[in-house]
Structures are given as structure tokens and as C-alpha cells.
Design a protein around this motif. Sequence first.
Motif, PDB file in Angstrom:
ATOM      1  N   SER A 176      31.157  53.562  40.968  1.00 25.01           N
ATOM      2  CA  SER A 176      32.422  53.107  41.550  1.00 25.01           C
ATOM      3  C   SER A 176      32.879  54.096  42.633  1.00 25.01           C
ATOM      4  CB  SER A 176      33.477  52.994  40.456  1.00 25.01           C
ATOM      5  OG  SER A 176      34.698  52.575  41.003  1.00 25.01           O
ATOM      6  N   GLN A 177      33.335  53.540  43.782  1.00 19.29           N
ATOM      7  CA  GLN A 177      33.807  54.371  44.888  1.00 19.29           C
ATOM      8  C   GLN A 177      35.207  53.918  45.290  1.00 19.29           C
ATOM      9  OE1 GLN A 177      32.277  56.969  45.818  1.00 19.29           O
ATOM     10  NE2 GLN A 177      30.145  56.678  45.147  1.00 19.29           N
ATOM     11  N   VAL A 216      35.254  52.000  51.375  1.00 22.29           N
ATOM     12  CA  VAL A 216      34.104  51.204  51.804  1.00 22.29           C
ATOM     13  C   VAL A 216      33.275  51.971  52.832  1.00 22.29           C
ATOM     14  CG1 VAL A 216      33.323  49.064  52.881  1.00 22.29           C
ATOM     15  CG2 VAL A 216      35.357  49.047  51.408  1.00 22.29           C
ATOM     16  N   LYS A 217      31.975  52.082  52.552  1.00 20.44           N
ATOM     17  CA  LYS A 217      31.032  52.673  53.499  1.00 20.44           C
ATOM     18  C   LYS A 217      29.814  51.760  53.608  1.00 20.44           C
ATOM     19  CE  LYS A 217      32.381  57.500  52.667  1.00 20.44           C
ATOM     20  NZ  LYS A 217      31.921  58.845  52.250  1.00 20.44           N
ATOM     21  N   TYR A 271      27.761  49.623  50.771  1.00 20.38           N
ATOM     22  CA  TYR A 271      28.552  49.448  49.559  1.00 20.38           C
ATOM     23  C   TYR A 271      28.811  47.956  49.294  1.00 20.38           C
ATOM     24  CZ  TYR A 271      29.641  54.473  49.317  1.00 20.38           C
ATOM     25  OH  TYR A 271      29.566  55.834  49.201  1.00 20.38           O
ATOM     26  N   THR A 272      29.060  47.650  48.019  1.00 17.30           N
ATOM     27  CA  THR A 272      29.382  46.285  47.607  1.00 17.30           C
ATOM     28  C   THR A 272      30.870  46.188  47.307  1.00 17.30           C
ATOM     29  OG1 THR A 272      27.190  45.921  46.667  1.00 17.30           O
ATOM     30  CG2 THR A 272      28.948  44.490  45.878  1.00 17.30           C
ATOM     31  N   ASN A 316      28.070  42.493  49.999  1.00 19.42           N
ATOM     32  CA  ASN A 316      27.723  43.823  50.506  1.00 19.42           C
ATOM     33  C   ASN A 316      28.244  43.935  51.933  1.00 19.42           C
ATOM     34  OD1 ASN A 316      25.924  45.964  51.872  1.00 19.42           O
ATOM     35  ND2 ASN A 316      25.324  46.137  49.711  1.00 19.42           N
ATOM     36  N   ILE A 330      35.109  48.716  44.696  1.00 18.79           N
ATOM     37  CA  ILE A 330      34.067  49.136  45.648  1.00 18.79           C
ATOM     38  C   ILE A 330      32.979  49.841  44.851  1.00 18.79           C
ATOM     39  CG2 ILE A 330      33.558  50.550  47.682  1.00 18.79           C
ATOM     40  CD1 ILE A 330      36.618  50.420  48.306  1.00 18.79           C
ATOM     41  N   ASN A 331      31.735  49.417  45.057  1.00 14.97           N
ATOM     42  CA  ASN A 331      30.633  49.998  44.294  1.00 14.97           C
ATOM     43  C   ASN A 331      29.493  50.421  45.209  1.00 14.97           C
ATOM     44  OD1 ASN A 331      31.619  49.634  41.541  1.00 14.97           O
ATOM     45  ND2 ASN A 331      31.395  47.437  41.955  1.00 14.97           N
ATOM     46  N   GLU A 332      28.863  51.514  44.828  1.00 10.42           N
ATOM     47  CA  GLU A 332      27.672  51.990  45.530  1.00 10.42           C
ATOM     48  C   GLU A 332      26.483  51.863  44.587  1.00 10.42           C
ATOM     49  OE1 GLU A 332      25.802  56.036  47.604  1.00 10.42           O
ATOM     50  OE2 GLU A 332      27.669  56.137  46.439  1.00 10.42           O
ATOM     51  N   ASN A 333      25.427  51.227  45.089  1.00 15.47           N
ATOM     52  CA  ASN A 333      24.186  51.134  44.309  1.00 15.47           C
ATOM     53  C   ASN A 333      23.305  52.314  44.692  1.00 15.47           C
ATOM     54  OD1 ASN A 333      21.390  50.456  43.612  1.00 15.47           O
ATOM     55  ND2 ASN A 333      22.223  48.470  43.018  1.00 15.47           N
TER      56      ASN A 333
END
Length: 440
Positions: free
Chosen positions: A155-156, A159-160, A163-164, A183, A244-247
Motif C-alpha cells: 500500500s502506498q 500515485v507513481k 502503481y494501481t 494501473n 493506491i498499491n504498488e506491485n
Amino acid sequence: MDISLENKDALNAVVKVDIAKEDYSEKVDGVLNNYRKTANIPGFRKGMVPKGMIKKQYGQAVLVDEVNRLLQDSLNNYIAEQKLDILGNPLPVQQDNFDWNAENYSFEFELGLAPEFELSLDNKEPITHYIVTADEEMIDNQVKMIQKQYGKIVSQNEVKEGYTIEGVFHNEEEGIEHNTSFNIDEVDGKTNAKQILGAKTGEQVTVKTNKLFKDDETLASKLGIDAEKAEDLKVELTLTINEINENIPAELNQELFDKYFGEGEITSEKEMREKIAKDSEQTFAQQGDQQLLNDITEHLIGSVDFELPSEFLVKWLQTQGEQKMTEEEAREEFENSKKGLKYQLIEGKIIKANDLEVSQEDLKSMAIDRIKAQMAQFGQANLPDDQLEDIAMRVLSNQDEARKMAEQAMSQKLLDFYKEKMNLKEEKVTYKEFIDKVYK
């Protein structure tokens, strides 16, 4: 009984079947006697009903059944004995004044005959057999996909790139209120991407439907609207960012290798890439072979010129299926299926001339190979031979499954035969090049 054949032309014939009373009377009497023994008619003991009464009540129906049965058997036997190569099924010729009260009967059937033709496999211009290879870009993408599949989601707050986002698109006038996930890399327009990049969890940003996603189908899916509405939609949307999520991709280590390929199967990135290339090229080989078969089929159809009994086949098509076709529908169906029918005749000629056949052992071997492949997907790669054979025989006991497998086995035999006998040239291509050459 007398059966005779009259050829109307090279593709059409009429079979005439004459049936005399002595051909069917014994059978009819036997059936009526059995009816007499079992009939329950008020006023008569079982088995004592007068024969005349039984004949009056059941005679006509029994006569029709027995004559039709005799007619069908005799016609089928005649076609087999005379080795008549027919298309479709015999069509009875209508008789307006037919009388079942007569003692002798005459029937006629139209036949559509398969054309005779010469076929050569000696193609001067070579047919291309594409050998599809796995290039570095494709392998790189597959590696990244595996890393992403087994990666972790973190979790972030901002947004970058990459990111999803999970959030809600809203537009009151258009009635849009839809929870969605996408995404940031899916956003098509730079202006929209700029609005979303840097946004934080809980914030709202304004974007435009124009160039929000790559196509109308994706836009419709993300907004929860019909594709037709998405086509001309040009409005502003409010995006409320809920999450906001980063994989984070999994590392290329032994833990990942064991998870994806099985314990101890792969021990390095180099082996991983080689395995991906090998597996991909096995799949590509099937696609290359199928394309080769398609190209050979087109070549063979174009290499011979013969007519079909088109009028007969149109009439025959009108008799098929639960819902009868009109003449116009049958003609359209015939035109659509004509090429396939021609190849069936060509294929049949090749199979017969070269004694190609599928044995029970061929089917069992194919079934076992498929079962092995399916079991391997579930980590059961070492089933005992007796278990594999038992499962294969159960699969083949299903007639529909066995028929499909036999058709596929014969296609493979034909393909192997073509590879041996025909003039082919191999061309190595990447998968992208293959798609461009074949589908564009």
C-alpha cells in the motif's frame, strides 16, 4: 425384389427399387401373428382374437413399417455392394398417386455422386512452414509476468508510475458512479495521467473521458457503462482515490523458481529463460503446424477443379435438422460449406490412396499424452502406467470424445504425410513476425 441404377450424368443418379408381395408378406404375417398372441381386445381371450380383426386393425401400419425397413436395408446394401461414392443421403422421389393397397411397390431415390478427379501433391512453388522462435523481448516479458504474479502488493500514499489505483469515477449528469481499479500506465492521454500522478489517497482529481483509456471498450468497463454510450462520451469525471498499491516483483531466486516450475526443476535465471523459451516454442510449434495445415488445405483446394451435385445437395440440406431450411437458406448454406466439402473429398482421396488410418493404439497413446500433460499442471507428473492406461480407456469410452480424438489424430497423420511428401520451405520467425505474416 429388383434394384436398378440410372445415371443421369456424372454427378447424379436415380436408384429404382421394385418390391413384390413375396418380398414382405412373410414378415408382415409374422408380426401380425405375434400381435394376435399378445393383443388384449374386449370380448376375446388373449391369443384368440380372430386374425382378420388383427389384420384390419394393424395390417396397414405393419405393412408400411416392414416395407420401409426392407426398402432401407436393401438400398443401403446395394450402395455398399456397388461401391457407390455418394454425398449426403438418398432422397426419395415423391409419388403423388402412391397406393399402399397395391401388392407390388416401386420406389425411386435420387443420389448425389462424388466427383472423380486427379490429385497431385507435387507442388512446384514451396509452401512456407513457419518455425516460430521465442525472442529475447518475449522471454523478458514472460519473466516480468512471473515476477509480478508472485510479487507482493504494498500500500502506498501517492500515485507513481506503475502503481494501481482503486477508486470511484463520478459524473452526476451522466449517471456515472462506479467503483473501479486500474494501473496508472493504462491511462492513455498525457493530460489525464498528469492529473492523477502525484495524487494521494483520499483525494479527488478531475479527468476527461477523452483519451482516458486506450479504447471505448476499456472506458466502458472502467466507468460501468455500455460500450455504445462510451463511443461518443466527452465529459469530465471526478475520480476519488480510495487506495493506491504498488506491485513489487518477486526476486529471481530459488524460492520463485520452485513456486513456478516445481521444486528443484530450475536453479538459475539462465535455466528459467531457457525453459520459458522451450515451452513457448513447443506451443508456437502447434500454431505453426496448424497454419501449415491451413495453407496446404488452401493449396490443395485450389489445385483441383471439379463440380459438385449442387442442386441435389441444396435439396438434401433442406431435409436436415429439426428446423427445415428454405431453398434460399439451403443455397446459402451450400455456398458457405462448398470449400469444406471439397477438402473433405480431397482429404478422403489422400487417406484412401495412402492407407492412412488411426488405430486404437494411436488413440490410446494420444489420450495418455494429454492426461500426462493435464496431471503435470497439478503437480502429478509421475502417475503409474496402469493408472494412465485406465484413465485413457475411460476417456475413450465416451464416443463423442473418441470421435473428436480420432479426427485430431488423423489430422496429425495427414500433416506428417504432407511434411514428408510435399515441397515445403522452413522460415524462422519471431511470434510477432508470425502474427504479422499470418493475420495481417
